[in-house]
Design a protein around this motif. Structure first.
Motif, PDB file in Angstrom:
ATOM      1  N   ASP A  23      21.114  37.242  38.058  1.00  0.00           N
ATOM      2  CA  ASP A  23      20.921  35.793  37.632  1.00  0.00           C
ATOM      3  C   ASP A  23      22.420  35.260  37.483  1.00  0.00           C
ATOM      4  O   ASP A  23      22.498  33.935  37.892  1.00  0.00           O
ATOM      5  CB  ASP A  23      20.156  35.325  36.478  1.00  0.00           C
ATOM      6  N   SER A  24      23.338  35.969  36.998  1.00  0.00           N
ATOM      7  CA  SER A  24      24.403  35.151  36.428  1.00  0.00           C
ATOM      8  C   SER A  24      25.656  36.372  36.380  1.00  0.00           C
ATOM      9  O   SER A  24      25.065  37.511  36.561  1.00  0.00           O
ATOM     10  CB  SER A  24      24.142  34.779  35.083  1.00  0.00           C
ATOM     11  N   PHE A  25      26.910  35.741  36.168  1.00  0.00           N
ATOM     12  CA  PHE A  25      27.953  36.644  35.945  1.00  0.00           C
ATOM     13  C   PHE A  25      28.854  36.028  34.806  1.00  0.00           C
ATOM     14  O   PHE A  25      28.601  34.723  34.544  1.00  0.00           O
ATOM     15  CB  PHE A  25      28.914  36.709  37.266  1.00  0.00           C
ATOM     16  N   SER A  26      29.833  36.975  34.557  1.00  0.00           N
ATOM     17  CA  SER A  26      30.601  36.626  33.162  1.00  0.00           C
ATOM     18  C   SER A  26      32.168  36.536  33.737  1.00  0.00           C
ATOM     19  O   SER A  26      32.348  37.739  34.178  1.00  0.00           O
ATOM     20  CB  SER A  26      30.497  37.267  32.068  1.00  0.00           C
ATOM     21  N   LEU A  27      32.992  35.853  33.130  1.00  0.00           N
ATOM     22  CA  LEU A  27      34.374  36.028  33.245  1.00  0.00           C
ATOM     23  C   LEU A  27      34.838  36.317  31.670  1.00  0.00           C
ATOM     24  O   LEU A  27      34.566  35.658  30.661  1.00  0.00           O
ATOM     25  CB  LEU A  27      35.212  34.847  33.464  1.00  0.00           C
ATOM     26  N   CYS A  28      35.622  37.531  31.500  1.00  0.00           N
ATOM     27  CA  CYS A  28      35.892  38.060  30.228  1.00  0.00           C
ATOM     28  C   CYS A  28      37.376  38.053  30.065  1.00  0.00           C
ATOM     29  O   CYS A  28      38.028  38.645  30.841  1.00  0.00           O
ATOM     30  CB  CYS A  28      35.069  39.266  29.962  1.00  0.00           C
ATOM     31  N   VAL A  41      29.009  46.639  43.556  1.00  0.00           N
ATOM     32  CA  VAL A  41      30.764  46.375  43.262  1.00  0.00           C
ATOM     33  C   VAL A  41      30.908  45.000  43.133  1.00  0.00           C
ATOM     34  O   VAL A  41      30.094  43.899  43.686  1.00  0.00           O
ATOM     35  CB  VAL A  41      31.284  47.017  44.507  1.00  0.00           C
ATOM     36  N   ILE A  42      32.127  44.616  42.710  1.00  0.00           N
ATOM     37  CA  ILE A  42      32.659  43.153  42.975  1.00  0.00           C
ATOM     38  C   ILE A  42      33.882  43.195  43.618  1.00  0.00           C
ATOM     39  O   ILE A  42      34.937  44.080  43.190  1.00  0.00           O
ATOM     40  CB  ILE A  42      32.879  42.646  41.442  1.00  0.00           C
ATOM     41  N   ARG A  43      34.095  42.345  44.718  1.00  0.00           N
ATOM     42  CA  ARG A  43      35.248  42.374  45.330  1.00  0.00           C
ATOM     43  C   ARG A  43      36.183  41.055  44.953  1.00  0.00           C
ATOM     44  O   ARG A  43      35.612  39.985  44.941  1.00  0.00           O
ATOM     45  CB  ARG A  43      35.027  42.308  47.033  1.00  0.00           C
ATOM     46  N   TYR A  44      37.201  41.228  44.794  1.00  0.00           N
ATOM     47  CA  TYR A  44      38.128  39.998  44.351  1.00  0.00           C
ATOM     48  C   TYR A  44      39.402  40.125  44.843  1.00  0.00           C
ATOM     49  O   TYR A  44      40.038  41.178  45.422  1.00  0.00           O
ATOM     50  CB  TYR A  44      38.191  40.039  42.913  1.00  0.00           C
ATOM     51  N   ASN A  45      40.242  39.184  44.768  1.00  0.00           N
ATOM     52  CA  ASN A  45      41.693  39.220  44.956  1.00  0.00           C
ATOM     53  C   ASN A  45      42.513  39.788  43.925  1.00  0.00           C
ATOM     54  O   ASN A  45      42.575  39.139  42.551  1.00  0.00           O
ATOM     55  CB  ASN A  45      42.339  37.579  45.246  1.00  0.00           C
ATOM     56  N   ALA A 103      29.269  41.492  36.559  1.00  0.00           N
ATOM     57  CA  ALA A 103      27.893  40.903  37.254  1.00  0.00           C
ATOM     58  C   ALA A 103      27.055  42.075  37.427  1.00  0.00           C
ATOM     59  O   ALA A 103      27.308  43.200  38.052  1.00  0.00           O
ATOM     60  CB  ALA A 103      28.129  40.142  38.434  1.00  0.00           C
ATOM     61  N   GLY A 104      25.680  42.097  36.787  1.00  0.00           N
ATOM     62  CA  GLY A 104      24.901  43.253  36.842  1.00  0.00           C
ATOM     63  C   GLY A 104      25.498  44.440  36.293  1.00  0.00           C
ATOM     64  O   GLY A 104      26.108  44.386  34.973  1.00  0.00           O
ATOM     65  N   ASN A 105      25.731  45.346  36.946  1.00  0.00           N
ATOM     66  CA  ASN A 105      26.344  46.718  36.354  1.00  0.00           C
ATOM     67  C   ASN A 105      27.818  47.007  36.785  1.00  0.00           C
ATOM     68  O   ASN A 105      28.431  48.066  36.565  1.00  0.00           O
ATOM     69  CB  ASN A 105      25.306  48.031  36.509  1.00  0.00           C
ATOM     70  N   ALA A 106      28.179  45.979  37.634  1.00  0.00           N
ATOM     71  CA  ALA A 106      29.749  45.834  38.053  1.00  0.00           C
ATOM     72  C   ALA A 106      30.519  45.203  37.168  1.00  0.00           C
ATOM     73  O   ALA A 106      30.424  44.020  36.680  1.00  0.00           O
ATOM     74  CB  ALA A 106      29.485  45.561  39.423  1.00  0.00           C
ATOM     75  N   THR A 107      31.774  45.786  37.177  1.00  0.00           N
ATOM     76  CA  THR A 107      32.961  45.145  36.426  1.00  0.00           C
ATOM     77  C   THR A 107      34.284  45.467  37.273  1.00  0.00           C
ATOM     78  O   THR A 107      34.564  46.510  37.788  1.00  0.00           O
ATOM     79  CB  THR A 107      33.082  45.724  35.016  1.00  0.00           C
ATOM     80  N   THR A 108      35.183  44.458  37.401  1.00  0.00           N
ATOM     81  CA  THR A 108      36.325  44.570  37.974  1.00  0.00           C
ATOM     82  C   THR A 108      37.605  45.079  37.287  1.00  0.00           C
ATOM     83  O   THR A 108      37.295  45.396  35.895  1.00  0.00           O
ATOM     84  CB  THR A 108      36.861  43.302  38.661  1.00  0.00           C
ATOM     85  N   ALA A 109      38.382  45.352  37.750  1.00  0.00           N
ATOM     86  CA  ALA A 109      39.523  45.712  37.116  1.00  0.00           C
ATOM     87  C   ALA A 109      40.407  44.449  36.746  1.00  0.00           C
ATOM     88  O   ALA A 109      39.812  43.409  37.207  1.00  0.00           O
ATOM     89  CB  ALA A 109      40.586  46.689  38.106  1.00  0.00           C
ATOM     90  N   ALA A 110      41.240  44.595  35.701  1.00  0.00           N
ATOM     91  CA  ALA A 110      41.825  43.263  35.218  1.00  0.00           C
ATOM     92  C   ALA A 110      42.827  42.542  36.420  1.00  0.00           C
ATOM     93  O   ALA A 110      43.389  43.190  37.228  1.00  0.00           O
ATOM     94  CB  ALA A 110      42.982  43.591  34.117  1.00  0.00           C
ATOM     95  N   PHE A 111      42.571  41.195  36.476  1.00  0.00           N
ATOM     96  CA  PHE A 111      43.525  40.497  37.268  1.00  0.00           C
ATOM     97  C   PHE A 111      44.033  39.070  36.608  1.00  0.00           C
ATOM     98  O   PHE A 111      43.408  38.703  35.689  1.00  0.00           O
ATOM     99  CB  PHE A 111      42.703  40.066  38.478  1.00  0.00           C
ATOM    100  N   SER A 112      44.765  38.224  37.318  1.00  0.00           N
ATOM    101  CA  SER A 112      45.452  37.205  36.579  1.00  0.00           C
ATOM    102  C   SER A 112      44.820  35.968  36.958  1.00  0.00           C
ATOM    103  O   SER A 112      44.515  35.741  38.387  1.00  0.00           O
ATOM    104  CB  SER A 112      46.924  37.279  36.906  1.00  0.00           C
ATOM    105  N   ILE A 113      44.885  34.788  36.407  1.00  0.00           N
ATOM    106  CA  ILE A 113      44.660  33.681  36.712  1.00  0.00           C
ATOM    107  C   ILE A 113      45.847  32.754  36.231  1.00  0.00           C
ATOM    108  O   ILE A 113      46.253  33.136  34.877  1.00  0.00           O
ATOM    109  CB  ILE A 113      43.511  32.905  36.044  1.00  0.00           C
TER     110      ILE A 113
END
Length: 608
Positions: A65-70, A38-42, A114-124
């Motif tokens: 090893d790495s993660f991506s922001l898409c 899982v990925i936990r985020y704001n 990251a790995g097999n985990a993906t978050t829902a959409a969030f804003s910057i």
């Protein structure tokens, strides 16, 4: 408040619910299958120039090893970076890592992978906190006693009769108004004055973030005054009733006889033996408690200092808005402070049927706050001397860096008085000393927090979310007053924790974000009995597994949607029966409001 365990036991039995033993294993039965990663985020998102960190966690798999922001719309990768080292076990997870994308500054809507985990959409973007402070005001309006704008009806209009005072017991005194403390209908100066101060200070420091959509009584309709000021005045009006003359001060309305089961406030028929009148406790400076149990009060200064601070800040803010009201507040600020001077010490809330109450054991911080604001209001040197003396007597909150504390033992949970002095002091030596007090507390938490991926250094005691919001505000004030950004990642981790970057992946603000994971079934009569949402309330938050498993009468009313994320370290349940982790509180919500106002102001480029 959730400290009334024994009374709640009677409530559970009165509902015909069965008390169940708790499973002490670190993993509870998983209701629904969950992914290993899982990925936990704001869930609200991240300010463009703030720290931006999410947490990857797994039960079995090693850190990728790495993660991506898409980009959320087309999936295109716009940032790739290495994951942090494996921080190891935290709660139910065996592997945890930090995903740091702080250096990415392009506004938009994104997902993390990251790995097999993906978050829902969030804003910057710099608007992610817009309107959140006003959103929290919804809960405060729901807590109003007297006229309740959510119900559009009145409650507790007979309060109340006096106890412990210089007047004969059972003398009627009008103390209608104020706010209910939590999901019960007691009212305390301790928490109400703290709430009032945070509302006043939030408006004074960040007026641009607040809007006007309600009348003075909380009903819909603009009145030309920011809603946060209307709500603060609601609190001030009640505090004035609790200090009706210079030698009279009350600190509590009702007691734990209130805990007789859920009912809406306008249908409250609990009797204290005098019809619908409820007891009003006088500040004596001595232990109180009508039945078997008593508190351990040593004075009245903790209550009086909080009152004096509210009255003084109110006088400053209304000086050019309503001179008559401002002059009254000015007089009350002086008399409340002098009342505290006469009986130094702390005034704890009064128990009755059970030995549970707010065990506040500090008071110099409250008198420091009162003196600091009296100095700002009057410019009398005495108050500056008093404030500096009390600052040295109570420099930092002992819970910071500790593993546990009694319920509300060190309250309020951060010392706002230091900031009130720092802003106005001209002597650099004194400013540095007070900033050093803030830094010492922050560093104590940091030494614990840096050992885990979530940067979690707050003890999982009751109302852990209140401590988290208060600590984040201390970090924010320290950063802005000192220019030292050393602890900003820790500050942001606390904010992110409240908004979903925690093992459960849930925000702890009721109804926020509306499309995300947040509390929907809080321990509250409004939502449980009448299906009226109480959006904006900050719930108590996770507690140690050992605390939860030791509670009387606790079980869950439905399968636990967070079962896979519970552990002996900490548990949280979005379930109305769980009064320990899912009850919203008045002062906790006000603390979060203050924090969110600061974050919105930062996003707007306002630095005060």
């Amino acid at each position: 408040m959730p400290e009334i365990i024994a009374c709640f036991m009677g409530y559970i039995l009165s509902l015909g619910l069965h008390v169940q033993s708790n499973n002490h294993s670190s993993r509870m039965k998983i209701v629904n299958p969950v992914p290993d990663e899982v990925i936990r985020y704001n869930q609200l998102g991240y300010l463009i120039h703030s720290p931006k960190v999410a947490i990857w966690a797994s039960y079995v798999k090693p850190v990728p090893d790495s993660f991506s922001l898409c980009r959320a719309d087309d999936g295109q990768c716009v940032w790739k970076s290495a994951c942090s080292r494996d921080f190891g076990v935290y709660g139910p997870f065996s592997h945890t890592a930090r995903l740091d994308f702080t250096d990415f500054h392009i506004p938009g809507t994104y997902v993390l992978k990251a790995g097999n985990a993906t978050t829902a959409a969030f804003s910057i973007g710099d608007e992610v906190y817009r309107g959140i402070a006003d959103f929290c005001l919804q809960y405060l309006r729901a807590q109003q006693c007297g006229l309740n704008p959510v119900l559009r009806d009145s409650c507790h209009t007979h309060d109340g009769y006096t106890l412990y005072g210089p007047m004969p017991d059972y003398t009627h005194v009008d103390v209608v108004g104020g706010w209910h403390d939590a999901s019960d209908y007691l009212r305390y100066v301790t928490t109400s004055a703290t709430t009032t101060y945070y509302l006043l200070a939030a408006y004074r420091n960040f007026p641009e973030v607040f809007t006007d959509s309600c009348q003075a009584n909380g009903l819909p309709g603009k009145n030309g005054i920011a809603d946060v000021l209307d709500e603060a005045r609601w609190g001030l009006n009640w505090l004035l009733k609790m200090h009706p003359r210079p030698d009279w001060m009350f600190h509590q309305v009702a007691d734990d006889r209130d805990h007789a089961g859920f009912r809406l406030p306008n249908q409250d028929s609990v009797s204290y033996g005098f019809g619908l009148e409820r007891p009003v406790y006088f500040c004596t400076g001595a232990p109180q408690g009508l039945s078997r149990y008593q508190n351990h009060s040593t004075g009245v200064a903790s209550v009086a200092g909080k009152m004096a601070a509210c009255f003084a800040l109110g006088a400053i803010l209304w000086k050019d808005k309503d001179s008559v009201f401002a002059n009254l507040l000015r007089q009350k600020a002086f008399s409340a402070y002098h009342f505290g001077e006469e009986k130094p010490g702390y005034c704890q809330t009064a128990p009755n049927l059970a030995p549970y109450y707010y065990t506040e054991q500090d008071w110099q911080d409250d008198m420091e706050l009162g003196a600091a604001l009296l100095w700002q209001m009057s410019r009398q040197p005495k108050f500056l001397r008093d404030a500096l003396r009390d600052a040295d007597a109570d420099p930092l909150k002992p819970w910071m860096g500790a593993d546990t504390a009694l319920h509300y033992q060190w309250y309020p949970f951060f010392n706002a008085a230091h900031a009130e002095l720092i802003v106005h002091l001209k002597q650099d030596k004194l400013r540095k000393k007070l900033l050093g007090y803030y830094r010492k507390g922050i560093e104590a938490v940091w030494q614990k927090a840096k050992q885990n991926a979530f940067y979690r250094g707050i003890p999982f005691i009751w109302c852990s979310n209140n401590l988290t919001a208060a600590f984040a505000m201390q970090c924010w004030l320290y950063r802005h007053l000192s220019g030292d950004h050393t602890y900003q990642p820790l500050e942001q981790a606390c904010i992110d924790w409240l908004l979903g970057c925690n093992p459960w992946g849930s925000s702890f603000i009721i109804g926020l974000p509306g499309s995300g994971i947040c509390p929907h079934d809080p321990h509250a009569a409004f939502s449980h009995l009448a299906h009226i949402p109480i959006h904006g309330g900050l719930v108590d938050g996770p507690v140690y597994g050992s605390i939860f498993h030791g509670l009387i009468g606790v079980h869950l009313s439905k399968p636990d949607s967070f079962a896979a994320f519970q552990s002996d370290l900490a548990v949280y349940h979005d379930d109305w029966v769980d009064y320990a982790t899912n009850e919203p509180t008045l002062d906790g919500t006000a603390t979060a409001l203050y924090l969110f106002a600061a974050m919105e102001a930062e996003g707007r480029g306002i630095n005060k």
